[in-house]
Design a protein around this motif. Structure first.
Motif, PDB file in Angstrom:
ATOM      1  N   GLY A  69     -17.875  29.360 -11.114  1.00 49.42           N
ATOM      2  CA  GLY A  69     -19.285  30.691 -11.355  1.00 49.42           C
ATOM      3  C   GLY A  69     -18.922  30.858 -12.505  1.00 49.42           C
ATOM      4  O   GLY A  69     -19.589  31.217 -13.133  1.00 49.42           O
ATOM      5  N   GLY A  70     -18.169  31.200 -12.672  1.00 45.89           N
ATOM      6  CA  GLY A  70     -17.479  31.669 -14.307  1.00 45.89           C
ATOM      7  C   GLY A  70     -18.291  30.756 -16.021  1.00 45.89           C
ATOM      8  O   GLY A  70     -18.904  31.465 -16.601  1.00 45.89           O
ATOM      9  N   VAL A  71     -17.975  29.322 -15.511  1.00 42.31           N
ATOM     10  CA  VAL A  71     -18.277  29.272 -16.071  1.00 42.31           C
ATOM     11  C   VAL A  71     -19.971  28.762 -16.569  1.00 42.31           C
ATOM     12  O   VAL A  71     -20.683  28.931 -17.086  1.00 42.31           O
ATOM     13  N   LEU A  72     -20.338  28.704 -15.544  1.00 43.12           N
ATOM     14  CA  LEU A  72     -21.626  28.776 -15.141  1.00 43.12           C
ATOM     15  C   LEU A  72     -22.328  30.087 -15.397  1.00 43.12           C
ATOM     16  O   LEU A  72     -23.366  30.234 -16.061  1.00 43.12           O
ATOM     17  N   LEU A  73     -21.774  31.279 -15.265  1.00 40.54           N
ATOM     18  CA  LEU A  73     -22.530  32.815 -15.506  1.00 40.54           C
ATOM     19  C   LEU A  73     -22.104  32.714 -17.244  1.00 40.54           C
ATOM     20  O   LEU A  73     -23.052  33.350 -17.601  1.00 40.54           O
ATOM     21  N   SER A  74     -21.220  31.897 -17.893  1.00 43.92           N
ATOM     22  CA  SER A  74     -20.671  32.352 -19.230  1.00 43.92           C
ATOM     23  C   SER A  74     -22.505  31.453 -19.696  1.00 43.92           C
ATOM     24  O   SER A  74     -23.170  31.926 -20.895  1.00 43.92           O
ATOM     25  N   ARG A  75     -22.693  30.617 -18.655  1.00 40.61           N
ATOM     26  CA  ARG A  75     -23.752  29.357 -20.050  1.00 40.61           C
ATOM     27  C   ARG A  75     -25.056  30.251 -20.067  1.00 40.61           C
ATOM     28  O   ARG A  75     -25.546  30.162 -20.745  1.00 40.61           O
ATOM     29  N   ILE A  76     -25.418  30.338 -18.190  1.00 40.30           N
ATOM     30  CA  ILE A  76     -26.807  31.575 -18.266  1.00 40.30           C
ATOM     31  C   ILE A  76     -26.832  32.884 -19.468  1.00 40.30           C
ATOM     32  O   ILE A  76     -28.345  33.013 -19.476  1.00 40.30           O
ATOM     33  N   THR A  77     -25.612  33.694 -19.172  1.00 39.44           N
ATOM     34  CA  THR A  77     -25.619  34.095 -20.615  1.00 39.44           C
ATOM     35  C   THR A  77     -25.952  34.029 -21.934  1.00 39.44           C
ATOM     36  O   THR A  77     -26.871  35.287 -22.567  1.00 39.44           O
ATOM     37  N   ALA A  78     -25.461  32.817 -22.194  1.00 45.52           N
ATOM     38  CA  ALA A  78     -25.385  32.698 -23.479  1.00 45.52           C
ATOM     39  C   ALA A  78     -27.321  32.032 -23.823  1.00 45.52           C
ATOM     40  O   ALA A  78     -27.788  32.388 -24.652  1.00 45.52           O
ATOM     41  N   GLU A  79     -27.823  31.680 -22.570  1.00 38.23           N
ATOM     42  CA  GLU A  79     -28.268  30.811 -23.076  1.00 38.23           C
ATOM     43  C   GLU A  79     -29.732  31.896 -22.906  1.00 38.23           C
ATOM     44  O   GLU A  79     -31.121  31.908 -23.267  1.00 38.23           O
ATOM     45  N   THR A  80     -30.015  32.821 -22.553  1.00 37.38           N
ATOM     46  CA  THR A  80     -30.783  33.803 -21.824  1.00 37.38           C
ATOM     47  C   THR A  80     -31.054  35.073 -23.048  1.00 37.38           C
ATOM     48  O   THR A  80     -32.111  35.720 -22.658  1.00 37.38           O
ATOM     49  N   GLY A  81     -29.927  35.270 -23.541  1.00 36.67           N
ATOM     50  CA  GLY A  81     -30.154  36.149 -24.444  1.00 36.67           C
ATOM     51  C   GLY A  81     -28.883  36.900 -23.983  1.00 36.67           C
ATOM     52  O   GLY A  81     -29.019  38.100 -24.915  1.00 36.67           O
TER      53      GLY A  81
END
Length: 487
Positions: A69-81
């Motif tokens: 969940g932590g890795v996925l949240l990091s990726r989402i927040t990075a890609e969505t800006g």
């Protein structure tokens, strides 16, 4: 002979670590060594192993879910800006990069770790530090130094385990751990200064800022332990650091209004915090059950936060990739972290279930009063191996209590100092370093780093390990000497 056999998984891990082997390889070979030692030297009834599996199995699964969940949240927040908006707001509000960096190390990372635990503070800290302009190596080590509130991570289950196994109250262990954490936060502040001093035009001011933030965090944790109890102490202490920094930005007229875009970006973290605390408060009267654990699990609330981050960003035009594509990429980054973390946590459970941890601790206790100095180091090794103070305390808390009793020393002091050193050692755990590395090199165009080419895992580990190793050795020895003096 049995003590040497019990120590062999730790020796294997240390040897491979010094040989710059990948964390996944270390975890696999250490676990295999532990299994072989258990079979030939510590035969355990199947019923005992099944009971240990029932006890540690849910924890291991929860840890793996939290990491994903932590890795996925990091990726989402990075890609969505979203991460761009948060870090941009911090950069604009802070008078300089130094202030933003200190805020991340002693505010945001301890806060995320206190809410969720299991190294998730690193997944929050590394992307922000990269956005603030730090290199891969600096972002990784500075975020790891922020893991100073681990005794209160995920609302303190590791500290609770230590108190229960030693026959002490959670309040007493929490307060004593807070007192003994002062050298840890000061050491982390000094280490961060050594990393950053070459970038600062005023290194003296930087050191004062880091030390001040470290002391403020520790004071907040101690007062919260005294007034509110141990579980929320890490959250309260880190929020105090955040509040003081934001107030100083406002007084200096540099605080920029957050605005709707930043509020949306922060919403997943707000829901994660509020939801987790509310769920644990509402479920506290319930009998222990799988349902209660599920409702209050950090992993479940991280997945909720991921959904909010994914779909909440659409109102701002953030990102076009679907959740499935991002989850697939996150899974690839999570696999090596999951193998390393899962392997070391299973090893910790095995050492506890088969009696290997007790055998090793009992042998070391035979040293006499000198063990009061070595005891914290032993617990530090356990924290290094497992990457979890919960696993380390499960292995050694009862043994530490027995050793203190046999020497006529303070059980509370030895158990609390062991809790603190095991927690601090998670900074150096191979699984934590690997997690920091993965967060720093996620191939997202929205998170450019200053390095022309990202360093390899081996290069980052070789650079970080000796620095954190020296810090850990100095602080563990100091705390051991304090324990010996008290005796």
């Amino acid at each position: 002979m049995l003590a040497l056999a019990a120590a062999s998984p730790i020796v294997v891990a240390m040897t491979l670590f010094l040989a710059r082997t990948k964390a996944t390889t270390m975890a696999v070979y250490s676990l295999l060594t532990g299994v072989l030692v258990a079979i030939f030297f510590f035969p355990t009834p199947v019923g005992e192993l099944l009971r240990a599996g029932a006890m540690f199995g849910p924890t291991i699964l929860e840890v793996l879910l939290i990491l994903f969940g932590g890795v996925l949240l990091s990726r989402i927040t990075a890609e969505t800006g979203a991460m761009d908006r948060i870090s941009g707001w911090l950069r604009q509000s802070a008078s300089n990069r130094q202030a933003g960096t200190v805020l991340v190390i002693f505010g945001l990372v301890p806060f995320a770790e206190s809410v969720t635990g299991f190294g998730i503070g690193v997944t929050v800290g590394v992307p922000l530090l990269m956005q603030l302009g730090h290199s891969v190596k600096h972002s990784a080590i500075l975020s790891l130094l922020g893991l100073v509130a681990v005794p209160w991570g995920a609302l303190g289950p590791g500290t609770l385990v230590a108190a229960d196994l030693a026959g002490l109250s959670l309040f007493d262990v929490g307060v004593r751990s807070a007192l003994l954490t002062l050298p840890v936060v000061l050491g982390a502040g000094i280490a961060a200064w050594l990393v950053m001093r070459g970038e600062s035009p005023k290194p003296g001011r930087l050191l004062a800022h880091l030390v001040g933030a470290a002391v403020l965090l520790n004071a907040g944790i101690l007062v919260a332990n005294l007034l509110m109890g141990t579980p929320p102490a890490g959250i309260i202490g880190s929020l105090l650091v955040l509040a003081v920094h934001l107030l100083s930005f406002k007084m200096g007229r540099s605080l920029v209004p957050a605005g709707r875009a930043v509020a949306v970006a922060l919403l997943p973290y707000a829901v994660l915090t509020a939801g987790l605390l509310a769920a644990r408060a509402l479920s506290s009267p319930m009998e222990a059950s799988l349902l209660k654990r599920t409702l209050s699990s950090g992993g479940i609330w991280l997945i909720v936060a991921c959904l909010i981050a994914q779909y909440g960003s659409t109102s701002l035009g953030g990102g076009t990739s679907g959740l499935r594509a991002r989850a697939s990429l996150a899974y690839r980054s999570w696999v090596p972290v999951g193998i390393a973390t899962g392997g070391f946590t299973i090893l910790g459970a095995l050492l506890a279930a088969t009696g290997m941890g007790r055998e090793l601790g009992a042998a070391l206790a035979g040293i006499g009063a000198g063990y009061l100095v070595l005891g914290p180091v032993v617990s530090g090794l356990a924290g290094f191996i497992s990457g979890s103070n919960t696993a380390a305390n499960s292995m050694l808390a009862a043994t530490q209590a027995q050793a203190a009793t046999s020497m006529g020393s303070s059980v509370l002091q030895l158990v609390a100092v062991s809790n603190v050193t095991a927690s601090m050692a998670t900074m150096l755990a191979p699984s934590r370093i690997l997690l920091a590395y993965e967060m720093a090199v996620i191939p997202v165009a929205a998170v450019p780093g200053p390095d022309a080419a990202s360093p390899t895992e081996g290069e980052v580990t070789a650079w970080i390990a000796p620095r954190l190793g020296i810090l850990l050795a100095v602080v563990c020895t100091l705390l051991g000497l304090i324990t010996w003096v008290i005796h």
